[in-house]
Design an enzyme around this catalytic site. Structure first.
Site, PDB file in Angstrom:
ATOM      1  N   ASN A   7       0.947  -1.159  -0.357  1.00 21.18           N
ATOM      2  CA  ASN A   7      -0.286  -0.064   0.172  1.00 21.18           C
ATOM      3  C   ASN A   7       0.405   1.026  -0.317  1.00 21.18           C
ATOM      4  O   ASN A   7       1.651   1.508   0.860  1.00 21.18           O
ATOM      5  CB  ASN A   7      -1.052   0.170   1.556  1.00 21.18           C
ATOM      6  CG  ASN A   7      -1.838   1.273   1.509  1.00 21.18           C
ATOM      7  OD1 ASN A   7      -1.382   1.845   1.272  1.00 21.18           O
ATOM      8  ND2 ASN A   7      -2.841   0.794   1.687  1.00 21.18           N
ATOM      9  N   HIS A  10       1.388   5.876   1.628  1.00 25.72           N
ATOM     10  CA  HIS A  10       1.961   7.033   2.136  1.00 25.72           C
ATOM     11  C   HIS A  10       3.305   8.136   1.731  1.00 25.72           C
ATOM     12  O   HIS A  10       3.784   8.588   2.255  1.00 25.72           O
ATOM     13  CB  HIS A  10       2.358   6.552   3.801  1.00 25.72           C
ATOM     14  CG  HIS A  10       1.233   6.072   4.522  1.00 25.72           C
ATOM     15  ND1 HIS A  10       0.547   7.034   4.909  1.00 25.72           N
ATOM     16  CD2 HIS A  10       1.076   5.320   5.158  1.00 25.72           C
ATOM     17  CE1 HIS A  10      -1.049   6.655   5.657  1.00 25.72           C
ATOM     18  NE2 HIS A  10      -0.380   4.973   5.793  1.00 25.72           N
ATOM     19  N   HIS A  43      -5.364   3.561  -1.585  1.00 28.23           N
ATOM     20  CA  HIS A  43      -6.733   4.539  -1.197  1.00 28.23           C
ATOM     21  C   HIS A  43      -7.246   5.578  -1.653  1.00 28.23           C
ATOM     22  O   HIS A  43      -6.512   6.726  -1.583  1.00 28.23           O
ATOM     23  CB  HIS A  43      -7.056   3.730   0.331  1.00 28.23           C
ATOM     24  CG  HIS A  43      -7.905   4.399   0.893  1.00 28.23           C
ATOM     25  ND1 HIS A  43      -8.477   3.983   2.635  1.00 28.23           N
ATOM     26  CD2 HIS A  43      -9.563   4.879   0.663  1.00 28.23           C
ATOM     27  CE1 HIS A  43      -9.455   4.251   2.369  1.00 28.23           C
ATOM     28  NE2 HIS A  43     -10.169   4.014   1.329  1.00 28.23           N
ATOM     29  N   ARG A  45      -9.306   8.231  -1.191  1.00 34.02           N
ATOM     30  CA  ARG A  45     -10.417   8.780  -0.115  1.00 34.02           C
ATOM     31  C   ARG A  45     -11.293   9.526  -0.909  1.00 34.02           C
ATOM     32  O   ARG A  45     -10.548   9.833  -1.325  1.00 34.02           O
ATOM     33  CB  ARG A  45      -9.731   9.153   1.303  1.00 34.02           C
ATOM     34  CG  ARG A  45      -8.936   7.950   1.924  1.00 34.02           C
ATOM     35  CD  ARG A  45      -8.147   8.397   3.154  1.00 34.02           C
ATOM     36  NE  ARG A  45      -9.456   8.644   3.949  1.00 34.02           N
ATOM     37  CZ  ARG A  45      -9.234   8.430   5.228  1.00 34.02           C
ATOM     38  NH1 ARG A  45      -8.893   6.233   5.135  1.00 34.02           N
ATOM     39  NH2 ARG A  45     -10.088   7.981   6.033  1.00 34.02           N
ATOM     40  N   GLU A  70      -8.671   0.782  -2.966  1.00 32.66           N
ATOM     41  CA  GLU A  70      -9.447   0.179  -1.769  1.00 32.66           C
ATOM     42  C   GLU A  70     -10.636   1.561  -2.091  1.00 32.66           C
ATOM     43  O   GLU A  70      -9.837   2.927  -1.917  1.00 32.66           O
ATOM     44  CB  GLU A  70      -8.681   0.705  -0.797  1.00 32.66           C
ATOM     45  CG  GLU A  70      -7.749  -0.884  -0.107  1.00 32.66           C
ATOM     46  CD  GLU A  70      -7.057   0.115   1.025  1.00 32.66           C
ATOM     47  OE1 GLU A  70      -7.421   0.800   1.442  1.00 32.66           O
ATOM     48  OE2 GLU A  70      -6.706  -1.301   1.144  1.00 32.66           O
ATOM     49  N   THR A 101      -8.531   3.921   8.170  1.00 27.43           N
ATOM     50  CA  THR A 101      -9.125   2.765   8.182  1.00 27.43           C
ATOM     51  C   THR A 101      -9.374   2.210  10.184  1.00 27.43           C
ATOM     52  O   THR A 101      -8.476   1.314   9.854  1.00 27.43           O
ATOM     53  CB  THR A 101      -9.344   1.816   7.279  1.00 27.43           C
ATOM     54  OG1 THR A 101      -9.105   2.758   6.060  1.00 27.43           O
ATOM     55  CG2 THR A 101     -10.917   0.912   6.980  1.00 27.43           C
ATOM     56  N   GLU A 151     -11.245  -9.567   2.843  1.00 26.86           N
ATOM     57  CA  GLU A 151      -9.579  -8.610   3.764  1.00 26.86           C
ATOM     58  C   GLU A 151      -9.913  -8.544   5.237  1.00 26.86           C
ATOM     59  O   GLU A 151     -10.703  -8.020   5.534  1.00 26.86           O
ATOM     60  CB  GLU A 151      -9.076  -7.651   2.532  1.00 26.86           C
ATOM     61  CG  GLU A 151      -7.750  -7.040   3.701  1.00 26.86           C
ATOM     62  CD  GLU A 151      -7.246  -6.327   3.207  1.00 26.86           C
ATOM     63  OE1 GLU A 151      -6.962  -6.216   1.718  1.00 26.86           O
ATOM     64  OE2 GLU A 151      -6.612  -5.873   3.674  1.00 26.86           O
TER      65      GLU A 151
HETATM   66  N1  PXP Z   1      -5.405  -2.534   4.263  1.00 28.28           N
HETATM   67  C1  PXP Z   1      -7.001  -1.727   4.091  1.00 28.28           C
HETATM   68  C2  PXP Z   1      -8.143  -1.880   3.532  1.00 28.28           C
HETATM   69  C3  PXP Z   1      -6.190  -0.921   4.434  1.00 28.28           C
HETATM   70  O1  PXP Z   1      -7.818  -0.134   4.461  1.00 28.28           O
HETATM   71  C4  PXP Z   1      -5.696  -0.205   4.638  1.00 28.28           C
HETATM   72  C5  PXP Z   1      -4.534   0.768   5.610  1.00 28.28           C
HETATM   73  O2  PXP Z   1      -5.086   1.885   4.341  1.00 28.28           O
HETATM   74  C6  PXP Z   1      -4.264  -1.008   4.946  1.00 28.28           C
HETATM   75  C7  PXP Z   1      -4.780  -3.036   4.399  1.00 28.28           C
HETATM   76  C8  PXP Z   1      -2.735  -0.942   5.746  1.00 28.28           C
HETATM   77  O3  PXP Z   1      -2.681  -1.048   6.288  1.00 28.28           O
HETATM   78  P1  PXP Z   1      -1.158  -0.216   6.958  1.00 28.28           P
HETATM   79  O4  PXP Z   1      -1.026   1.488   6.343  1.00 28.28           O
HETATM   80  O5  PXP Z   1      -1.627   0.169   8.600  1.00 28.28           O
HETATM   81  O6  PXP Z   1      -0.043  -1.341   6.704  1.00 28.28           O
END
Ligand code: PXP
Length: 242
Positions: A7, A10, A43, A45, A70, A101, A151
């Site tokens: 993901n 960030h 994601h 948003r 997402e 989330t 998930e």
């Molecule tokens: N899976 C989903 C559905 C999420 O919303 C997120 C955070 O955006 C993640 C995985 C990844 O989470 P993390 O950044 O805590 O690894």
């Protein structure tokens, strides 16, 4: 082999701090892929705090693994997904003021709306996952809504990890939920809050297909570089228990 979906939200968070186009999400995604990521997750948003529509469009064109989008279960985002055509969509709950989330989607409480969104996405050839707490009622509702995949939200497990008894209790919930999801014919993924110390036991749950991990990888990349951070995580989640 458990697939690692990275993901990269960030990377965009950092870019949005200055708005001058760096660090670039596509460049980051290509580094992740080269280092062994089997998919890239973003994601989009509603508040566009990190990933922008343009990121999703450019990622769709550039990456060669899977694009997992997402998004909240709303029509406006479903229209965007159908237009862009990610490989996977993961439906997530969204609150304006949350930092990330916070919980799984309440599929059981919103089955009509979610079933309609799932149908619309599947008709466009998108594989649909739903982000849910490890709870049999929600898993059954996800299957009934026509999802291909769930998930499992690992946030509670990650939060409990430092206290052994609580960690084991939360892991048991994930193991039970995983077995139930597979019994319902759902593909099994998990994610949220996973890091280099806690991801292993989740990866070893029978039938686990993919882990989506963001924050810990991007944070580690500051010190070791993105490529090494991805490689190290891939090793963590594919290590057989010694
Ligand atoms: N899976 C989903 C559905 C999420 O919303 C997120 C955070 O955006 C993640 C995985 C990844 O989470 P993390 O950044 O805590 O690894």
């Amino acid at each position: 082999m458990v697939n690692l979906g990275v993901n990269i939200d960030h990377v965009a968070t950092l870019r949005q701090a200055r708005m001058i186009g760096v660090p670039d999400t596509v460049t980051a995604a290509l580094v992740c892929e080269k280092a062994g990521a089997r998919g890239i997750t973003v994601h989009l948003r509603e508040d566009r705090r990190h990933i922008q529509l343009d990121d999703v469009v450019r990622l769709r064109q550039a990456i060669t693994t899977k694009l997992n989008l997402e998004m909240a279960a709303i029509d406006a985002l479903a229209d965007i997904a159908v237009r862009i055509g990610p490989d996977d969509v993961c439906l997530v709950p969204e609150k304006r003021r949350e930092l990330t989330t916070e919980g799984g989607l309440d599929v059981a409480g919103n089955s009509k709306k979610i079933t309609a969104i799932v149908r619309c996405l599947k008709q466009a050839g998108i594989c649909v996952s739903i982000f849910i707490d490890p709870n049999t009622r929600q898993i059954a509702a996800a299957a009934a809504a026509g999802a291909d995949c769930v998930e499992l939200h690992t946030g509670a497990y990650a939060h409990a990890f430092s206290v052994r008894s609580r960690r084991e209790q939360e892991l048991k919930k994930l193991v039970r939920a995983a077995a139930f999801a597979q019994k319902k014919g759902l593909i099994l993924n998990a994610g949220h809050g996973l890091d280099y110390t806690n991801a292993g036991p989740v990866a070893r749950i029978a039938g686990m297909c993919e882990l989506n991990i963001g924050f810990s990888i991007i944070a580690r990349a500051l010190f070791v570089g993105l490529s090494s951070a991805v490689r190290e995580m891939n090793t963590c989640i594919n290590l057989k228990k010694g």
